[in-house]
Each structure stands twice: as C-alpha cells, then as structure tokens.
Design a protein around this motif. Structure first.
Motif, short mmCIF file in Angstrom:
data_model
loop_
_atom_site.label_atom_id
_atom_site.label_comp_id
_atom_site.label_asym_id
_atom_site.label_seq_id
_atom_site.Cartn_x
_atom_site.Cartn_y
_atom_site.Cartn_z
N ARG A 85 108.34 18.26 55.53
CA ARG A 85 109.07 17.49 56.55
C ARG A 85 108.42 16.12 56.77
NH1 ARG A 85 109.45 22.55 60.19
NH2 ARG A 85 111.55 23.32 59.79
N LYS B 175 123.61 23.44 60.04
CA LYS B 175 122.64 23.90 61.04
C LYS B 175 123.29 24.74 62.15
CE LYS B 175 120.83 19.76 61.90
NZ LYS B 175 119.91 18.71 62.43
N LEU C 88 105.88 24.01 55.01
CA LEU C 88 107.18 23.39 55.29
C LEU C 88 106.99 22.10 56.08
CD1 LEU C 88 110.27 23.53 55.18
CD2 LEU C 88 110.20 24.99 57.21
N GLN D 264 115.55 26.26 54.10
CA GLN D 264 114.87 25.18 54.81
C GLN D 264 114.77 23.93 53.93
OE1 GLN D 264 113.92 25.08 57.99
NE2 GLN D 264 114.71 27.14 58.34
#
Length: 410
Positions: free
Chosen positions: A270, A142, A266, A117
């Motif tokens: 982002r 991806k 996470l 990630q």
C-alpha cells in the motif's frame, strides 16, 4: 473505438469488447500478463487440457456479466451506461491480483497477502493512470456502492466469477460433472430489494450449480495429485527463499529475485507502489525458468525438487478422512529421512501434511430464491431440496505427501 474488437472464445464463441475504456484496460501490460498465468496452476499434471489462462477467464466473466446485465435490464432493473461499463470492468479485473501459479504461491512467495487485496490495489493503480475513470468500479469492487446487487454479481456464492470458471474449467479439463447451465441461471436472475435473486423455477439449476461446484473441488481443484504438486512447489519456493536470504544468488529474473529476498506485508504494498509494479512483472514463466535452471543447482533440495517437477516425479500422496496422530506423522517422517538419506532438518522440504476442505453451500452467505408469491427465501429453506442442506456441511480430508526417492545424492 478504432474498430469493433471481437475475440473468439472456445466456450462462448465470439465476444465483443464493448467500449474504448475496456479495450484500453485489456490492452494494458498489467492485464496482458494474465495470459502468462494459468487458471488452474499445476492441474495440467492431472488433466492435460487444463492449460487455459487467467486472461481467458477474465474475458469470459466479462462476457457473462454483459449477458446478465442485459437480462436484468429486460426485466425492468434500471442500469445506467456507467454502471453497466463499471460492472464489466469490476469483473474483468477481479482476478488481476493473482501472482504466479495463483493460489499455490499466494502464501509462500508473498506473506499471507490474499489476491483480492492486491486486485484492489491494482484497480486503484489503474484508476490513477486513467484519471479517475474507475471510481465507480472501485466502489462496486469494495461494496461501498449503494446499489449492492452489483457487488453480489462480482463476489458472492452465485457470482459471475463462479459461473465462468466452472464452465471453463469443466470445458478444458473434460470433467463433465462440472456442467452447470450458466445460461439458464442467468435467465432466472432478477433483482429484488437491491439483492440478486433467482426465480423459483430456476431452483433446480441452483441445486445443480452447487453440486457441480462441490464435485469440481474434489475432482479437479483438490485432486490429490494437484495437492501434491502444489506442496512441492511451495517447498521449492521456501527453500529458494531461505537460501537467497542467507546470501546465495541465483540466475533468475530480477522481479522473482526481489520477492525471494524480501518479505513484504500488505501495508508495504500500500505504501510503496513500486513493490506492486515489480509484482506485476511476474508470471508463471519466472518460476518455470527458475525450475529449469535449478535442476543443476549445487543445493540438493532445489536440484531434486526441480528435477522431480520436470520429469513429473511427484510426491506420493494419501488423502484420508481420518487425521494421523502426531506419533504416526513423526514415525513417517523418520522413515522418510532414512529412506532418502537426508539431514533431519531438511525433512520439511520432502514431507508435508495438512488438511483440505470443501463445501457446496455456506448458509451465512445466502443464495436468495424469489418465490412465485414474491417472497424471498434462502435456497436451503426451499422445499424438497435436502441435498443443499447436506452440501452446507464442510467436509475435511487429511493428506500426507512425501518424496519417493531422490534423483541425486546431496
């Protein structure tokens, strides 16, 4: 390009950097940081030669990808120059999200954030800096690009990542059982119905590849001494986090200090690119520098585990097929508390138990064989290969590791 850039790799010989864009990425501080992250973490405590880095592996994987794409082109698969370059960059950056000590600290320094990630977020960061030149790289990474075989080459059960790390880790550890014959596997690769397939005559190379990977896991990646050392490091970081978040300060790098103080998700990464940039300042040296300073820390847990690392006085570990009962574990914890003369609440830093698992082949993520009649079948269904069916079974082993003694009293 300024001049044709060539690297001399101990595994493959001379590797050419094929484009200006790829050279720009390799030359970038985010990528150069991989020189300071060892590929196998603490495995050199067992195999002294295992000092190669994530940088070595990324360059090697890019080289194997170029050979694979050339081979596929020769067999008639149309690959544009942009697709070619993007696939090379995708494999070059597949591990860019690894932090210090790679897998060992993936779930302790950060809170359950897989490196894949972070790799994606870093590729997106690169793409912004390079004015969108990595759009296709991101689609391949991806798995949103319509030609799915490109993603399979980057991430699958028979991807270029595995072909490089098995050969490279085998070379640097000296564990010859990991030899896989990547050249032959690549020669046998083809694309059918947008899927990577292996020609039937390469089936024994695949069997050898799966067997070698399974052996490397038990002999290298999950070697009990490596497991012990990693648990010590995890315990050390957890103690440092607990003390730092309780207000104690240490003489360590600013970036390491930041991640000891904060537990980011996470989503935080982002939303705030600055957190990611701080992460990209860290490598193995942040941790080793702290360990050298912590050997004189007033806190007896930090002091002892740091000294144990520096003198290779690792936790005693036993690896068994049968899981110990809760009563047996409690009894061992009590004995360790008395032996080390430590408070009961600190036992988790000096006593660890858990499970490691290994498999050769996951049937749900197929490796496809192209038969001589043009049919595509799963490798586990191929004739006279009972080994692969056996390797589909997940094998678990249970470990208990504990400190043998303390260097100094608390």
């Amino acid at each position: 390009m300024k001049s044709q850039k060539i690297l001399n790799d101990p595994v493959y010989g001379f590797i050419t950097i094929p484009s200006e864009l790829i050279f720009t990425i390799i030359d970038h501080p985010y990528f150069q940081r991989l020189r300071r992250i060892k590929q196998l973490g603490l495995t050199d405590f067992v195999y002294p030669g295992a000092l190669h880095t994530r940088f070595h592996h990324a360059i090697g994987a890019m080289h194997l990808m170029s050979i694979t794409l050339d081979n596929l082109r020769n067999k008639g698969t149309e690959i544009s120059n942009q697709e070619y370059e993007s696939a090379l960059i995708a494999i070059l950056l597949h591990d860019i999200g690894h932090g210090p000590f790679s897998h060992a600290l993936e779930y302790s320094l950060l809170k359950s954030i897989p490196h894949e990630q972070l790799s994606l977020l870093i590729i997106e960061l690169f793409n912004k800096e390079l004015d969108g030149k990595l759009d296709l790289v991101l689609r391949i990474f991806k798995n949103t690009y319509e030609r799915k075989f490109f993603h399979q080459l980057v991430s699958s059960q028979l991807d270029i990542d595995r072909l490089d790390y098995l050969q490279r880790d085998c070379f640097f550890t000296g564990v010859s059982e990991g030899t896989i014959g990547a050249d032959r596997i690549i020669k046998m690769m083809d694309v059918k119905n947008d899927q990577v397939v292996i020609e039937e005559k390469g089936i024994y190379s695949i069997e050898n590849f799966l067997s070698a990977r399974r052996l490397m896991y038990w002999q290298v990646y999950l070697h009990k001494t490596t497991v012990s050392a990693e648990k010590m490091l995890i315990n050390l970081i957890q103690r440092a986090k607990m003390l730092r978040q309780a207000g104690q300060s240490f003489t360590i790098t600013d970036e390491f200090d930041y991640f000891l103080q904060n537990d980011h998700t996470l989503e935080d990464f982002r939303q705030n690119p600055e957190i990611l940039k701080k992460f990209l300042e860290m490598d193995d040296l942040d941790i080793w520098g702290a360990v050298k300073l912590w050997k004189r820390q007033p806190d007896y847990v930090l002091r002892n585990i740091s000294n144990m690392f520096l003198t290779r006085d690792l936790f005693k570990i036993t690896l068994t097929n049968d899981q110990a009962s809760q009563e047996e574990i409690k009894e061992m914890e009590t004995k360790t508390i008395h032996k080390l003369n430590i408070p009961e609440e600190d036992i988790t830093y000096f006593f660890s138990h858990g499970t490691v698992s290994n498999y050769g082949y996951l049937a749900k993520e197929r490796i496809n064989i192209l038969t001589k009649k043009g049919k595509v079948i799963d490798v586990a269904q191929a004739a006279d290969l009972p080994n692969i069916k056996v390797m589909s079974k997940i094998v678990e082993k249970h470990y208990i590791c504990k400190a043998k003694s303390l260097n100094s009293n608390f």
